[in-house]
Design a protein around this motif. Structure first.
Motif, PDB file in Angstrom:
ATOM      1  N   UNK A 146      11.441 -12.096 -17.979  1.00  0.00           N
ATOM      2  CA  UNK A 146      10.386 -11.129 -18.288  1.00  0.00           C
ATOM      3  C   UNK A 146      10.500  -9.957 -17.312  1.00  0.00           C
ATOM      4  N   UNK A 147      10.304  -8.751 -17.797  1.00  0.00           N
ATOM      5  CA  UNK A 147      10.309  -7.569 -16.926  1.00  0.00           C
ATOM      6  C   UNK A 147       8.916  -7.412 -16.323  1.00  0.00           C
ATOM      7  N   UNK A 148       8.760  -7.649 -15.001  1.00  0.00           N
ATOM      8  CA  UNK A 148       7.425  -7.611 -14.406  1.00  0.00           C
ATOM      9  C   UNK A 148       6.882  -6.198 -14.187  1.00  0.00           C
ATOM     10  N   UNK A 149       7.777  -5.212 -14.075  1.00  0.00           N
ATOM     11  CA  UNK A 149       7.346  -3.871 -13.661  1.00  0.00           C
ATOM     12  C   UNK A 149       6.296  -3.266 -14.590  1.00  0.00           C
ATOM     13  N   UNK A 150       6.518  -3.190 -15.907  1.00  0.00           N
ATOM     14  CA  UNK A 150       5.495  -2.585 -16.768  1.00  0.00           C
ATOM     15  C   UNK A 150       4.221  -3.405 -16.850  1.00  0.00           C
ATOM     16  N   UNK A 151       4.332  -4.724 -16.668  1.00  0.00           N
ATOM     17  CA  UNK A 151       3.130  -5.565 -16.681  1.00  0.00           C
ATOM     18  C   UNK A 151       2.309  -5.316 -15.421  1.00  0.00           C
ATOM     19  N   UNK A 152       2.997  -5.146 -14.293  1.00  0.00           N
ATOM     20  CA  UNK A 152       2.297  -4.813 -13.044  1.00  0.00           C
ATOM     21  C   UNK A 152       1.589  -3.468 -13.163  1.00  0.00           C
ATOM     22  N   UNK A 153       2.221  -2.531 -13.868  1.00  0.00           N
ATOM     23  CA  UNK A 153       1.595  -1.221 -14.081  1.00  0.00           C
ATOM     24  C   UNK A 153       0.337  -1.346 -14.929  1.00  0.00           C
ATOM     25  N   UNK A 154       0.375  -2.216 -15.941  1.00  0.00           N
ATOM     26  CA  UNK A 154      -0.820  -2.470 -16.752  1.00  0.00           C
ATOM     27  C   UNK A 154      -1.913  -3.125 -15.909  1.00  0.00           C
ATOM     28  N   UNK A 155      -1.512  -4.053 -15.057  1.00  0.00           N
ATOM     29  CA  UNK A 155      -2.487  -4.709 -14.186  1.00  0.00           C
ATOM     30  C   UNK A 155      -3.203  -3.685 -13.304  1.00  0.00           C
ATOM     31  N   UNK A 156      -2.430  -2.764 -12.735  1.00  0.00           N
ATOM     32  CA  UNK A 156      -3.026  -1.724 -11.903  1.00  0.00           C
ATOM     33  C   UNK A 156      -3.966  -0.844 -12.727  1.00  0.00           C
ATOM     34  N   UNK A 157      -3.541  -0.479 -13.931  1.00  0.00           N
ATOM     35  CA  UNK A 157      -4.340   0.377 -14.814  1.00  0.00           C
ATOM     36  C   UNK A 157      -5.709  -0.235 -15.107  1.00  0.00           C
ATOM     37  N   UNK A 158      -5.734  -1.571 -15.249  1.00  0.00           N
ATOM     38  CA  UNK A 158      -6.987  -2.248 -15.602  1.00  0.00           C
ATOM     39  C   UNK A 158      -7.607  -2.978 -14.407  1.00  0.00           C
ATOM     40  N   UNK A 159      -7.213  -2.581 -13.191  1.00  0.00           N
ATOM     41  CA  UNK A 159      -7.799  -3.116 -11.960  1.00  0.00           C
ATOM     42  C   UNK A 159      -7.745  -4.643 -11.930  1.00  0.00           C
ATOM     43  N   UNK A 179       7.047  -1.416  -4.410  1.00  0.00           N
ATOM     44  CA  UNK A 179       7.226  -0.288  -5.326  1.00  0.00           C
ATOM     45  C   UNK A 179       6.540  -0.547  -6.661  1.00  0.00           C
ATOM     46  N   UNK A 180       6.645  -1.790  -7.156  1.00  0.00           N
ATOM     47  CA  UNK A 180       6.027  -2.131  -8.440  1.00  0.00           C
ATOM     48  C   UNK A 180       4.553  -2.477  -8.302  1.00  0.00           C
ATOM     49  N   UNK A 181       4.069  -2.590  -7.059  1.00  0.00           N
ATOM     50  CA  UNK A 181       2.671  -2.916  -6.755  1.00  0.00           C
ATOM     51  C   UNK A 181       2.271  -4.274  -7.314  1.00  0.00           C
ATOM     52  N   UNK A 182       3.180  -5.239  -7.155  1.00  0.00           N
ATOM     53  CA  UNK A 182       2.860  -6.629  -7.466  1.00  0.00           C
ATOM     54  C   UNK A 182       2.048  -7.201  -6.303  1.00  0.00           C
ATOM     55  N   UNK A 183       0.971  -7.894  -6.617  1.00  0.00           N
ATOM     56  CA  UNK A 183       0.085  -8.361  -5.549  1.00  0.00           C
ATOM     57  C   UNK A 183       0.545  -9.673  -4.927  1.00  0.00           C
ATOM     58  N   UNK A 184       1.111 -10.553  -5.723  1.00  0.00           N
ATOM     59  CA  UNK A 184       1.651 -11.811  -5.215  1.00  0.00           C
ATOM     60  C   UNK A 184       3.030 -12.015  -5.825  1.00  0.00           C
ATOM     61  N   UNK A 185       4.001 -12.356  -4.984  1.00  0.00           N
ATOM     62  CA  UNK A 185       5.298 -12.819  -5.470  1.00  0.00           C
ATOM     63  C   UNK A 185       5.603 -14.117  -4.724  1.00  0.00           C
ATOM     64  N   UNK A 186       5.743 -15.197  -5.466  1.00  0.00           N
ATOM     65  CA  UNK A 186       5.911 -16.515  -4.850  1.00  0.00           C
ATOM     66  C   UNK A 186       7.203 -17.172  -5.323  1.00  0.00           C
ATOM     67  N   UNK A 187       7.701 -18.084  -4.500  1.00  0.00           N
ATOM     68  CA  UNK A 187       8.895 -18.833  -4.887  1.00  0.00           C
ATOM     69  C   UNK A 187       8.950 -20.147  -4.113  1.00  0.00           C
ATOM     70  N   UNK A 188      10.067 -20.850  -4.293  1.00  0.00           N
ATOM     71  CA  UNK A 188      10.325 -22.101  -3.589  1.00  0.00           C
ATOM     72  C   UNK A 188      11.710 -22.025  -2.966  1.00  0.00           C
ATOM     73  N   UNK A 189      11.952 -22.855  -1.963  1.00  0.00           N
ATOM     74  CA  UNK A 189      13.173 -22.724  -1.184  1.00  0.00           C
ATOM     75  C   UNK A 189      14.435 -23.133  -1.934  1.00  0.00           C
ATOM     76  N   UNK A 190      14.333 -24.053  -2.896  1.00  0.00           N
ATOM     77  CA  UNK A 190      15.533 -24.697  -3.448  1.00  0.00           C
ATOM     78  C   UNK A 190      16.218 -23.937  -4.580  1.00  0.00           C
TER      79      UNK A 190
END
Length: 390
Positions: A146-159, A179-190
């Motif tokens: 999934x491309x997160x960038x445009x979804x993050x922009x929508x999230x910002x638009x709608x607070x 740059x994309x203004x993502x509020x949380x980016x999470x992952x795991x070590x493996x």
């Protein structure tokens, strides 16, 4: 013979020798000066890999699911509206976690092999105020990107807070958190981070930390509560001893080792390597008359491939033949179709030679089981594609 099989599942992955060596050193105290330096440096290196110089990193003993749990526990309160954008098994898991914390969830599920359209997401965001939305960057069950960038922009638009499940993407797919203004980016070590299982890794934006600080109720999860972990992260980054729960010392030493390897290669160069290998592997798969689960190559992840078994082949037999050839692949995970496809991980320190080993074993297994193909065809296509693109 090497005495072991090549592990080509979507995590745990094959690890660099230096990372495994770091796991084997004598365990030191979690407040020893040398370990404090390692922990502090790991936090700083995370900002480079996440491309989030302003972010607040967290390193906590646990799994990717714990990282998801931490995001939900700290940012969501009872009756908060949360939008879940799902492209497989792990979108649904995020929905389950959010509901456990009392969220009113709305889940947008894409048909198998597809992604939810931006128009559908925006229509839902217009319908009511959502506190947060979740995105699965790469769903490990489907190999959908999934491309997160445009979804993050929508999230910002709608607070709305944007939460990216990057378990199968961080350090393998393009991510520009700040740059994309993502509020949380999470992952795991493996996964693409390249460290044995056991660490939950999360980067929170300034906005996310502000939302957490302004919550009206206590965080209903003691272990996940940032109130307990933030002072620890700050202390280690300032090279001071601190304690809440004993950290996974050897895993964190291994994490610093792997983050140094990633940064030495360069995150952009590393992502391109993943892209080049994935394109060549998909081309080879297509040449063997096999279909991938994503409906188009544009929706296919660069960290793993989900491939349908040929209709005339027993999947269990194919996997067994691959194991006989010293290559381990993963079966399907999405409950509705789990017996119809298999998954190959290609992330982290993966090389062209690793994928050639997979393709060689796959070709032989298919031929033995009666699937019509020209021996060496997939390997030839893989090589030609790599040579053409480089």
């Amino acid at each position: 013979m090497k005495g072991r099989k090549l592990l080509m599942i979507p995590g745990p992955i094959e690890f660099e020798p230096d990372v495994l060596h770091a796991m084997s050193i004598a365990t030191t105290s979690h407040v020893a000066p040398n370990f404090i330096e390692v922990f502090g440096n790991s936090l700083e290196l995370m900002r480079t890999v996440w491309k989030s110089p302003k972010g607040q990193p967290f390193i906590v003993a646990g799994t990717g699911t714990l990282a998801m749990d931490m995001a939900a526990a700290n940012l969501i309160e009872q009756e908060d509206n949360v939008l879940v954008i799902s492209s497989g098994y792990f979108g649904k898991r995020f929905n389950d976690i959010l509901e456990r914390y009392g969220a009113n969830t709305t889940i947008l599920e894409a048909p198998i092999g597809e992604v939810v359209s931006l128009e559908t997401i925006e229509k839902e965001l217009k319908s009511k105020q959502y506190k947060a939305l979740t995105i699965t960057h790469v769903d490990t069950s489907t190999g959908i990107l999934v491309d997160p960038k445009p979804i993050a922009q929508l999230a910002k638009k709608y607070n709305t807070i944007s939460i990216l499940d990057g378990v199968c993407s961080v350090a393998g797919e393009v991510i520009n958190q700040d740059e994309w203004e993502l509020d949380i980016v999470l992952t795991a070590s493996q996964k693409a981070i390249g460290v044995p299982p056991g660490l939950a890794l999360l980067m929170a934006s300034e906005k996310a930390m502000k939302v957490w600080k302004n919550r009206k109720t206590p965080v209903p999860n003691y272990y996940a509560d940032w109130s307990n972990w933030l002072p620890i992260m700050k202390a280690y980054e300032e090279r001071r001893p601190s304690y809440f729960g004993t950290p996974a010392v050897n895993l964190i030493v291994a994490l610093e080792t792997s983050l140094k390897i990633i940064c030495k290669e360069g995150i952009d160069k590393r992502v391109k390597r993943h892209q080049d290998l994935a394109k060549a592997f998909r081309a080879a798969i297509a040449s063997l008359n096999l279909e991938i689960l994503p409906k188009s190559t544009a929706l296919a992840a660069n960290t793993l491939s989900a491939v349908y078994y040929p209709k005339d082949i027993d999947g269990a037999l194919l996997s067994a033949k691959m194991i006989e050839a010293d290559v381990i692949i993963a079966g399907g995970l999405l409950p509705e179709i789990k017996a119809t496809y298999f998954r190959v991980g290609h992330m982290g320190s993966v090389s062209a030679n690793d994928l050639m080993a997979v393709l060689g074993a796959l070709e032989r297994a298919l031929i033995v089981l009666g699937h019509p193909l020209e021996p060496g065809k997939g390997l030839q296509v893989f090589q030609n594609k790599l040579l053409k693109d480089n």
